[in-house]
Design a protein around this motif. Structure first.
Motif, PDB file in Angstrom:
ATOM      1  N   ILE A   5       0.743  -1.119  -0.082  1.00 55.88           N
ATOM      2  CA  ILE A   5      -0.017  -0.082   0.137  1.00 55.88           C
ATOM      3  C   ILE A   5       0.800   1.299   0.065  1.00 55.88           C
ATOM      4  CG2 ILE A   5      -0.074   0.144   2.580  1.00 55.88           C
ATOM      5  CD1 ILE A   5      -3.214   1.075   1.789  1.00 55.88           C
ATOM      6  N   ASN A   6       0.901   2.044  -0.965  1.00 56.68           N
ATOM      7  CA  ASN A   6       1.630   3.289  -0.916  1.00 56.68           C
ATOM      8  C   ASN A   6       3.049   2.973  -0.951  1.00 56.68           C
ATOM      9  OD1 ASN A   6      -0.615   5.000  -2.196  1.00 56.68           O
ATOM     10  ND2 ASN A   6      -1.162   5.315   0.239  1.00 56.68           N
ATOM     11  N   ASP A  59      -2.514   3.175   6.634  1.00 58.23           N
ATOM     12  CA  ASP A  59      -1.964   3.856   5.628  1.00 58.23           C
ATOM     13  C   ASP A  59      -1.509   5.258   6.078  1.00 58.23           C
ATOM     14  OD1 ASP A  59      -0.688   4.565   3.062  1.00 58.23           O
ATOM     15  OD2 ASP A  59      -2.556   4.882   2.224  1.00 58.23           O
ATOM     16  N   ARG A  67     -10.228  -3.349   4.208  1.00 57.29           N
ATOM     17  CA  ARG A  67      -9.423  -3.588   2.970  1.00 57.29           C
ATOM     18  C   ARG A  67      -8.769  -4.992   3.127  1.00 57.29           C
ATOM     19  NH1 ARG A  67     -11.978   0.661   2.371  1.00 57.29           N
ATOM     20  NH2 ARG A  67     -11.198   2.192   0.555  1.00 57.29           N
ATOM     21  N   LYS A  94      -8.984  -3.627  -2.995  1.00 59.66           N
ATOM     22  CA  LYS A  94      -8.821  -1.956  -3.341  1.00 59.66           C
ATOM     23  C   LYS A  94      -7.342  -1.291  -3.426  1.00 59.66           C
ATOM     24  CE  LYS A  94     -13.526  -0.668  -2.670  1.00 59.66           C
ATOM     25  NZ  LYS A  94     -14.307   0.315  -2.226  1.00 59.66           N
ATOM     26  N   GLU A  95      -7.017  -0.744  -2.591  1.00 58.70           N
ATOM     27  CA  GLU A  95      -5.833   0.206  -2.372  1.00 58.70           C
ATOM     28  C   GLU A  95      -4.689  -0.799  -2.217  1.00 58.70           C
ATOM     29  OE1 GLU A  95      -8.914   3.008  -1.155  1.00 58.70           O
ATOM     30  OE2 GLU A  95      -8.604   0.910  -0.806  1.00 58.70           O
TER      31      GLU A  95
END
Length: 100
Positions: A5-6, A59, A67, A94-95
């Motif tokens: 994530i990111n 996050d 998530r 998702k993300e």
């Protein structure tokens, strides 16, 4: 395989250690950085896998609701259907990007 994530890896394991169920990759519990997960109260019971535990994913300063998920005590018929015990394995969506 990694769940990212990111740019932050929150789960990582060899592909052969993961379990694929209905198009999702489930990571072994020991491969997941649990400090990024927060248990959610969202209820859900899969008709063939059993009672689901959702997690929100941290996050940075944001917490992304539901998530990730796992099945702490899947139905024995679900384990038979998958061919492996997937108790507490964690899947993401998702993300959270899952890739090799």
């Amino acid at each position: 395989m990694k769940a990212v994530i990111n740019g932050t890896v929150i789960a990582e394991a060899p592909k052969e250690d993961l379990i694929a169920i209905e198009g999702n990759w489930y990571f072994p519990p020991s491969s997941v950085k649990s400090d990024y997960l927060v248990e959610s109260a969202t209820p859900y019971t899969c008709p063939w896998k059993g009672e689901c535990q959702y997690f929100s994913v941290k996050d940075g300063d944001e917490t992304l609701k539901d998530r990730a998920w796992s099945y702490p005590t899947p139905y024995s018929s679900g384990i038979d259907r998958v061919g492996k015990d997937f108790s507490n394995y964690v899947a993401f969506w998702k993300e959270v990007n899952v890739s090799e």
